[in-house]
Design a protein around this motif. Structure first.
Motif, mmCIF file in Angstrom:
data_model
loop_
_atom_site.group_PDB
_atom_site.id
_atom_site.type_symbol
_atom_site.label_atom_id
_atom_site.label_comp_id
_atom_site.label_asym_id
_atom_site.label_seq_id
_atom_site.Cartn_x
_atom_site.Cartn_y
_atom_site.Cartn_z
ATOM 1 N N LEU A 270 0.715 -1.152 -0.129
ATOM 2 C CA LEU A 270 -0.033 -0.079 0.143
ATOM 3 C C LEU A 270 1.002 1.128 0.131
ATOM 4 C CD1 LEU A 270 -2.757 1.461 0.342
ATOM 5 C CD2 LEU A 270 -2.192 1.235 2.812
ATOM 6 N N MET A 271 1.862 1.213 0.793
ATOM 7 C CA MET A 271 2.838 2.376 0.972
ATOM 8 C C MET A 271 3.463 2.830 -0.101
ATOM 9 S SD MET A 271 3.629 2.724 5.190
ATOM 10 C CE MET A 271 4.491 1.004 4.955
ATOM 11 N N ALA A 272 3.964 1.726 -0.947
ATOM 12 C CA ALA A 272 4.738 1.723 -2.122
ATOM 13 C C ALA A 272 3.884 2.398 -3.469
ATOM 14 C CB ALA A 272 5.220 0.483 -2.792
ATOM 15 N N ARG A 273 2.437 1.829 -3.383
ATOM 16 C CA ARG A 273 1.492 2.460 -4.292
ATOM 17 C C ARG A 273 1.393 3.938 -3.964
ATOM 18 N NH1 ARG A 273 -2.049 0.294 -7.603
ATOM 19 N NH2 ARG A 273 -1.753 -1.859 -6.540
ATOM 20 N N GLU A 274 1.399 4.361 -2.812
ATOM 21 C CA GLU A 274 0.912 5.707 -2.521
ATOM 22 C C GLU A 274 2.256 6.542 -2.775
ATOM 23 O OE1 GLU A 274 -1.145 6.153 1.106
ATOM 24 O OE2 GLU A 274 -2.752 5.094 0.490
ATOM 25 N N ALA A 275 3.447 6.076 -2.398
ATOM 26 C CA ALA A 275 4.710 6.732 -2.557
ATOM 27 C C ALA A 275 4.820 7.064 -4.092
ATOM 28 C CB ALA A 275 5.887 5.946 -2.178
ATOM 29 N N CYS A 276 4.314 6.253 -5.164
ATOM 30 C CA CYS A 276 4.481 6.605 -6.234
ATOM 31 C C CYS A 276 3.991 8.054 -6.762
ATOM 32 C CB CYS A 276 3.654 5.418 -7.343
ATOM 33 S SG CYS A 276 4.891 4.026 -7.308
ATOM 34 N N ALA A 277 2.808 8.235 -6.145
ATOM 35 C CA ALA A 277 1.872 9.426 -6.553
ATOM 36 C C ALA A 277 2.380 10.638 -5.814
ATOM 37 C CB ALA A 277 0.276 9.344 -5.971
ATOM 38 N N LYS A 278 3.355 10.384 -4.888
ATOM 39 C CA LYS A 278 3.657 11.548 -3.783
ATOM 40 C C LYS A 278 5.082 12.066 -4.184
ATOM 41 C CE LYS A 278 0.113 10.681 -0.729
ATOM 42 N NZ LYS A 278 -0.244 10.306 0.812
ATOM 43 N N ALA A 279 5.790 10.821 -4.690
ATOM 44 C CA ALA A 279 7.298 11.233 -4.512
ATOM 45 C C ALA A 279 7.968 12.449 -5.548
ATOM 46 C CB ALA A 279 8.034 9.987 -4.941
ATOM 47 N N THR A 280 8.599 13.193 -4.705
ATOM 48 C CA THR A 280 9.228 14.426 -5.469
ATOM 49 C C THR A 280 10.666 13.957 -6.010
ATOM 50 O OG1 THR A 280 10.348 15.113 -3.505
ATOM 51 C CG2 THR A 280 8.067 15.994 -3.977
ATOM 52 N N ALA A 281 11.169 14.810 -6.752
ATOM 53 C CA ALA A 281 12.577 14.587 -7.061
ATOM 54 C C ALA A 281 13.722 14.511 -6.140
ATOM 55 C CB ALA A 281 13.212 15.845 -8.429
ATOM 56 N N GLU A 282 13.342 15.333 -5.170
ATOM 57 C CA GLU A 282 14.287 15.259 -3.880
ATOM 58 C C GLU A 282 14.068 13.631 -3.217
ATOM 59 O OE1 GLU A 282 12.371 17.804 -4.517
ATOM 60 O OE2 GLU A 282 13.758 19.532 -5.094
#
Length: 221
Positions: free
Chosen positions: A93-105
């Motif tokens: 679940l968290m990996a899926r949600e990280a895709c939508a929120k991850a910035t370049a940093e």
């Protein structure tokens, strides 16, 4: 004040040492903790020892018996399997949600952790440290408060079993390869792929844990 601080420091020292012995299997599953003997062995008074024992009981790394005794919990294959199954669902679940929120940093930070994981893959403790840090970073990027809350509870339990999945060099290399794929999927914004990689990675750790504890005759089933 100084006396309280010294007692807290002593309890922290005892907690750290007892936890190390439990996780490394120096204190084997089923071992009873005898306060007088343990106090002598660790060269501490009974007060900090009892505080440390209470803390370890709260983390389920020690078990309070109805008779008042304290034991190192047995390794229950069913409980291990259930724990990792829940962890796999949360990590996915968290990996899926990280895709939508991850910035370049964020991706740069994940890559830095991955590089350190790769540099230390030959060293069990350091490889584990950076692997754990990478998973924590993904959880932070996902920023799902309920998932993080449950995940934090599970992590303290999983820590007992990392000994079984981290000692073999081939298993550390496999985990590193999974971490690379996970970071690539998050950077590419591929939620289904990231979720599957995270899930399969944890299930692989589950299977290896169950294999090792069975081979060592440590499970209670």
């Amino acid at each position: 004040m100084a006396e309280t601080q010294a007692r807290n420091t002593g309890a922290n020292h005892v907690y750290t040492e007892l936890k190390r012995q439990i996780l490394s299997l120096e204190l084997k599953p089923g071992t009873r903790i005898y306060e007088p003997a343990m106090s002598t062995a660790l060269q501490v008074s009974r007060t900090p020892l009892r505080e440390a024992i209470r803390r370890l009981i709260s983390e389920s790394l020690l078990e309070q018996q109805a008779t008042g005794g304290v034991l190192v919990p047995q390794l229950d294959a069913k409980a291990v399997s259930e724990l990792y199954d829940v962890r796999a669902a949360l990590e996915s679940l968290m990996a899926r949600e990280a895709c939508a929120k991850a910035t370049a940093e964020d991706i740069e930070r994940l890559q830095g952790l991955l590089d350190r994981n790769a540099a230390m893959v030959g060293f069990a403790d350091e490889a584990m440290k950076y692997g754990v840090a990478l998973h924590a970073a993904v959880a932070g990027i996902a920023n799902n408060s309920w998932a993080q809350r449950f995940h934090n509870q599970i992590v303290s339990q999983v820590e007992r079993y990392r000994y079984f999945t981290n000692n073999a060099p081939e298993r550390r290399e496999e985990a590193l390869a999974n971490h690379r794929l996970l970071v690539e999927a998050i950077a590419a914004k591929k939620p289904d792929q990231a979720a599957k990689i995270a899930f399969d990675h944890v299930i692989g750790a589950r299977d290896e844990t169950l294999r090792v504890i069975s081979a060592k005759g440590l499970d209670v089933e």
